[in-house]
Design an enzyme around this catalytic site. Structure first.
Site, PDB file in Angstrom:
ATOM      1  N   SER A  11     130.307  28.598  21.136  1.00 54.92           N
ATOM      2  CA  SER A  11     130.587  29.515  22.252  1.00 54.92           C
ATOM      3  C   SER A  11     132.105  29.647  22.369  1.00 54.92           C
ATOM      4  CB  SER A  11     129.937  29.034  23.549  1.00 54.92           C
ATOM      5  OG  SER A  11     130.641  27.985  24.142  1.00 54.92           O
ATOM      6  N   HIS A  35     124.179  26.728  22.542  1.00 57.77           N
ATOM      7  CA  HIS A  35     123.960  25.475  21.819  1.00 57.77           C
ATOM      8  C   HIS A  35     122.487  25.168  21.586  1.00 57.77           C
ATOM      9  CE1 HIS A  35     128.151  23.986  23.308  1.00 57.77           C
ATOM     10  NE2 HIS A  35     128.220  24.947  22.419  1.00 57.77           N
ATOM     11  N   GLN A  86     125.080  26.400  29.947  1.00 57.80           N
ATOM     12  CA  GLN A  86     125.256  25.755  28.633  1.00 57.80           C
ATOM     13  C   GLN A  86     125.178  24.231  28.685  1.00 57.80           C
ATOM     14  OE1 GLN A  86     128.328  27.293  25.712  1.00 57.80           O
ATOM     15  NE2 GLN A  86     129.215  25.290  26.122  1.00 57.80           N
ATOM     16  N   GLU A  87     125.778  23.616  29.733  1.00 59.99           N
ATOM     17  CA  GLU A  87     125.823  22.149  29.750  1.00 59.99           C
ATOM     18  C   GLU A  87     125.693  21.588  31.162  1.00 59.99           C
ATOM     19  OE1 GLU A  87     129.545  20.986  27.811  1.00 59.99           O
ATOM     20  OE2 GLU A  87     129.251  22.597  26.360  1.00 59.99           O
ATOM     21  N   GLU A 143     124.891  19.479  20.687  1.00 61.93           N
ATOM     22  CA  GLU A 143     125.721  18.339  21.079  1.00 61.93           C
ATOM     23  C   GLU A 143     124.889  17.106  21.416  1.00 61.93           C
ATOM     24  OE1 GLU A 143     128.397  19.588  24.185  1.00 61.93           O
ATOM     25  OE2 GLU A 143     129.426  21.003  22.877  1.00 61.93           O
ATOM     26  N   ASP A 178     129.078  22.948  32.456  1.00 65.31           N
ATOM     27  CA  ASP A 178     129.844  23.966  31.743  1.00 65.31           C
ATOM     28  C   ASP A 178     128.956  25.201  31.718  1.00 65.31           C
ATOM     29  OD1 ASP A 178     131.277  25.667  30.196  1.00 65.31           O
ATOM     30  OD2 ASP A 178     131.341  24.391  28.413  1.00 65.31           O
ATOM     31  N   GLU A 195     132.945  23.978  34.705  1.00 65.34           N
ATOM     32  CA  GLU A 195     133.769  24.613  33.666  1.00 65.34           C
ATOM     33  C   GLU A 195     133.314  26.058  33.461  1.00 65.34           C
ATOM     34  OE1 GLU A 195     133.954  22.131  30.176  1.00 65.34           O
ATOM     35  OE2 GLU A 195     134.048  23.877  28.863  1.00 65.34           O
ATOM     36  N   ASP A 214     138.086  26.775  30.220  1.00 60.57           N
ATOM     37  CA  ASP A 214     137.968  26.520  28.773  1.00 60.57           C
ATOM     38  C   ASP A 214     138.227  27.840  28.047  1.00 60.57           C
ATOM     39  OD1 ASP A 214     137.163  26.006  26.169  1.00 60.57           O
ATOM     40  OD2 ASP A 214     135.051  25.736  26.633  1.00 60.57           O
ATOM     41  N   LYS A 249     141.336  21.724  23.819  1.00 66.23           N
ATOM     42  CA  LYS A 249     140.689  21.615  22.510  1.00 66.23           C
ATOM     43  C   LYS A 249     141.747  21.956  21.462  1.00 66.23           C
ATOM     44  CE  LYS A 249     136.056  23.278  23.886  1.00 66.23           C
ATOM     45  NZ  LYS A 249     135.275  24.526  24.115  1.00 66.23           N
ATOM     46  N   HIS A 272     135.780  17.780  22.817  1.00 68.13           N
ATOM     47  CA  HIS A 272     135.184  18.025  21.498  1.00 68.13           C
ATOM     48  C   HIS A 272     134.766  19.494  21.396  1.00 68.13           C
ATOM     49  CE1 HIS A 272     130.740  17.346  22.992  1.00 68.13           C
ATOM     50  NE2 HIS A 272     131.435  18.094  23.826  1.00 68.13           N
ATOM     51  N   ARG A 273     134.145  19.849  20.254  1.00 68.14           N
ATOM     52  CA  ARG A 273     133.489  21.145  20.068  1.00 68.14           C
ATOM     53  C   ARG A 273     132.011  20.891  19.783  1.00 68.14           C
ATOM     54  NH1 ARG A 273     137.146  25.527  20.130  1.00 68.14           N
ATOM     55  NH2 ARG A 273     135.186  26.495  20.805  1.00 68.14           N
ATOM     56  N   SER A 274     131.226  21.938  19.834  1.00 67.09           N
ATOM     57  CA  SER A 274     129.793  21.733  19.558  1.00 67.09           C
ATOM     58  C   SER A 274     129.558  21.361  18.096  1.00 67.09           C
ATOM     59  CB  SER A 274     128.987  22.964  19.955  1.00 67.09           C
ATOM     60  OG  SER A 274     129.535  24.133  19.392  1.00 67.09           O
ATOM     61  N   LYS A 289     135.590  15.147  27.437  1.00 63.15           N
ATOM     62  CA  LYS A 289     134.230  15.684  27.280  1.00 63.15           C
ATOM     63  C   LYS A 289     133.875  15.554  25.807  1.00 63.15           C
ATOM     64  CE  LYS A 289     132.890  20.141  27.364  1.00 63.15           C
ATOM     65  NZ  LYS A 289     132.331  21.457  27.738  1.00 63.15           N
TER      66      LYS A 289
HETATM   67  P1  PGA Z   1     131.815  25.228  21.781  1.00 56.59           P
HETATM   68  O1  PGA Z   1     131.276  24.768  23.189  1.00 56.59           O
HETATM   69  O2  PGA Z   1     132.434  24.084  21.111  1.00 56.59           O
HETATM   70  O3  PGA Z   1     130.557  25.717  21.132  1.00 56.59           O
HETATM   71  O4  PGA Z   1     132.793  26.342  22.057  1.00 56.59           O
HETATM   72  C1  PGA Z   1     131.865  23.764  23.946  1.00 56.59           C
HETATM   73  C2  PGA Z   1     132.350  24.289  25.251  1.00 56.59           C
HETATM   74  O5  PGA Z   1     132.130  25.471  25.588  1.00 56.59           O
HETATM   75  O6  PGA Z   1     132.988  23.550  25.984  1.00 56.59           O
HETATM   76 ZN    ZN Z   2     133.207  25.190  27.637  1.00 52.77          ZN
END
Ligand code: PGA
Ligand code: ZN
Length: 400
Positions: free
Chosen positions: A42, A145, A153-154, A195, A231, A274, A301, A326, A354-356, A377
């Site tokens: 994402s 994800h 998403q999270e 993740e 998130d 987020e 983000d 990131k 991190h990233r996914s 995170k």
């Molecule tokens: P991504 O997602 O690593 O797939 O971008 C993580 C996030 O959105 O924080």
């Molecule tokens: Zn995010």
């Protein structure tokens, strides 16, 4: 001496099974460092550009590697300036931010190796703070994800009262396990998303109930405060044509989205939210921050993409009160440090992330400790996530 004598690049697997870039940096005196690029699903519209791994490697070998030979690995800004000069664009679209970040991290590790110091010590220096970041642990998720799961998403466990980083890490794992129990009791089957979070086919409203229940059970067990956060990755929900946030068959205007998020913050005492709004809507971010920023973290983000110019715009607008960092969104450790510094000077909390798509690389654990970040995170379970969490535990134990 820490002069770089060689940089080698190769394709390795990431956690999704996709090729990613790994870099090895060697110095004159035998210092060695290895770094690997993560990869988002994402991704924000304004992120530095990731090229296909083979293409990025070929371009970096041609343009960056010759410039890096002879540069002092210990001078991170010189390394990162050489990468920028080799690329020549604002967004690393010539050599790829994936090669750039892998080399940037590998050089830092090679320098730490020469110094005989742990990476966090080299990056943070002698006077770094003594705090440890609180890990935010993804326990339920969907969006980009995991298909057929939640729109949000999270859902992230936030063990804000944990007396140590180790107890926080284990608390998040316990919440992850408790979510499985609650889902099981409700007869809901759940696979895992990218993740390692549970990706049950339930509504967002049900997911709030499940996570709230799981967090409550673990809180009773461990005896310290655990909250949770989100998130929302709202740029992925936002439809430019409809000018609305799309949740399946339902849509919400920007005002309705602000209202919705503010009510969630109050109903669930959320510690963290987020990307609750679209990455282009600073104004809506500012309005929400004004409403609930005194009691929760509103984090950018996709909004900020670890970019000091976008962060400065946010600071000017009063948008958000924290930033996700990131390194691969911007391409180098120096740029990531600049974003952390600007955030800190303006009272914005920092969350290293991190990233996914991930690898076993543990740089972000060191980066979080080095920069005195309030949060990290990096997931809850799964080898590429526990690599960072276990490294944090080792750093806290002075065993790296
Ligand atoms: P991504 O997602 O690593 O797939 O971008 C993580 C996030 O959105 O924080
Ligand atoms: Zn995010």
């Amino acid at each position: 001496m820490t002069r770089i004598t060689s940089v080698s690049l190769r394709r390795v697997l990431d956690s999704r099974g996709n090729p990613t870039v790994e870099a090895d940096v060697l110095t004159e005196s035998g210092g060695f460092g290895r770094g690997a690029a993560p990869s988002g699903a994402s991704t924000g519209e304004y992120e530095a550009i990731e090229l296909p791994a083979s293409e990025s490697i070929a371009k970096a070998r041609e343009h960056a590697v010759p410039r890096l030979e002879g540069v002092y690995a210990g001078d991170q800004r010189a390394v990162d300036n050489a990468l920028r000069a080799a690329d020549g664009t604002d967004d690393f679209s010539a050599i790829g931010a994936n090669s750039a970040v892998a080399i940037s991290m590998a050089a830092a590790k090679a320098a730490a190796d020469v110094l005989g110091a742990p990476l966090y010590q080299h990056l943070g220096g002698a006077f770094r703070g003594e705090n440890f970041p609180i890990p935010l642990g993804n326990v339920v998720g969907g969006g980009e994800h995991a298909k057929e799961a939640t729109h949000i998403q999270e859902f992230l466990a936030a063990p804000v009262g944990a007396p140590s980083v180790s107890e926080a890490v284990f608390a998040n794992a316990a919440v992850h396990a408790a979510v499985a129990d609650v889902l099981d009791e409700r007869g809901v089957p759940a696979a895992k998303g990218d993740e390692g979070a549970w990706a049950p086919p339930i509504s967002d409203a049900d997911a709030f109930e499940v996570v709230d229940e799981a967090v409550g059970r673990v809180e009773d067990e461990v005896g310290f405060e655990i909250r949770f956060g989100l998130d929302m990755a709202a740029a992925e929900l936002y439809d430019d044509d409809e000018e609305a946030y799309v949740y399946g068959d339902e849509t919400k205007s920007a005002d309705e989205q602000i209202e919705y998020v503010a009510s969630l913050v109050d109903e669930y005492d959320l510690a963290y939210v987020e990307d609750p709004l679209d990455e282009n809507d600073y104004e809506a971010f500012a309005e929400l921050t004004d409403r609930v920023g005194d009691r929760t973290l509103i984090c950018g983000d996709d909004l900020f993409v670890t970019n000091v110019e976008r962060l400065q715009d946010g600071i000017d607008a009063g948008a958000a009160n924290s930033i996700l960092i990131k390194p691969n969104q911007i391409g180098t450790l120096s740029d990531a440090f600049d974003a952390v510094e600007l955030a800190a000077r303006n009272g914005y909390e920092t969350v290293i992330s991190h990233r996914s798509g991930e690898t076993e690389d543990t740089t972000i654990a060191h980066l979080a400790v080095a920069t005195d970040a309030g949060y990290i995170k990096t997931g809850t379970v799964g080898g590429e996530r526990t690599a960072k969490l276990n490294e944090l535990v080792r750093i806290a134990d002075d065993a790296v």
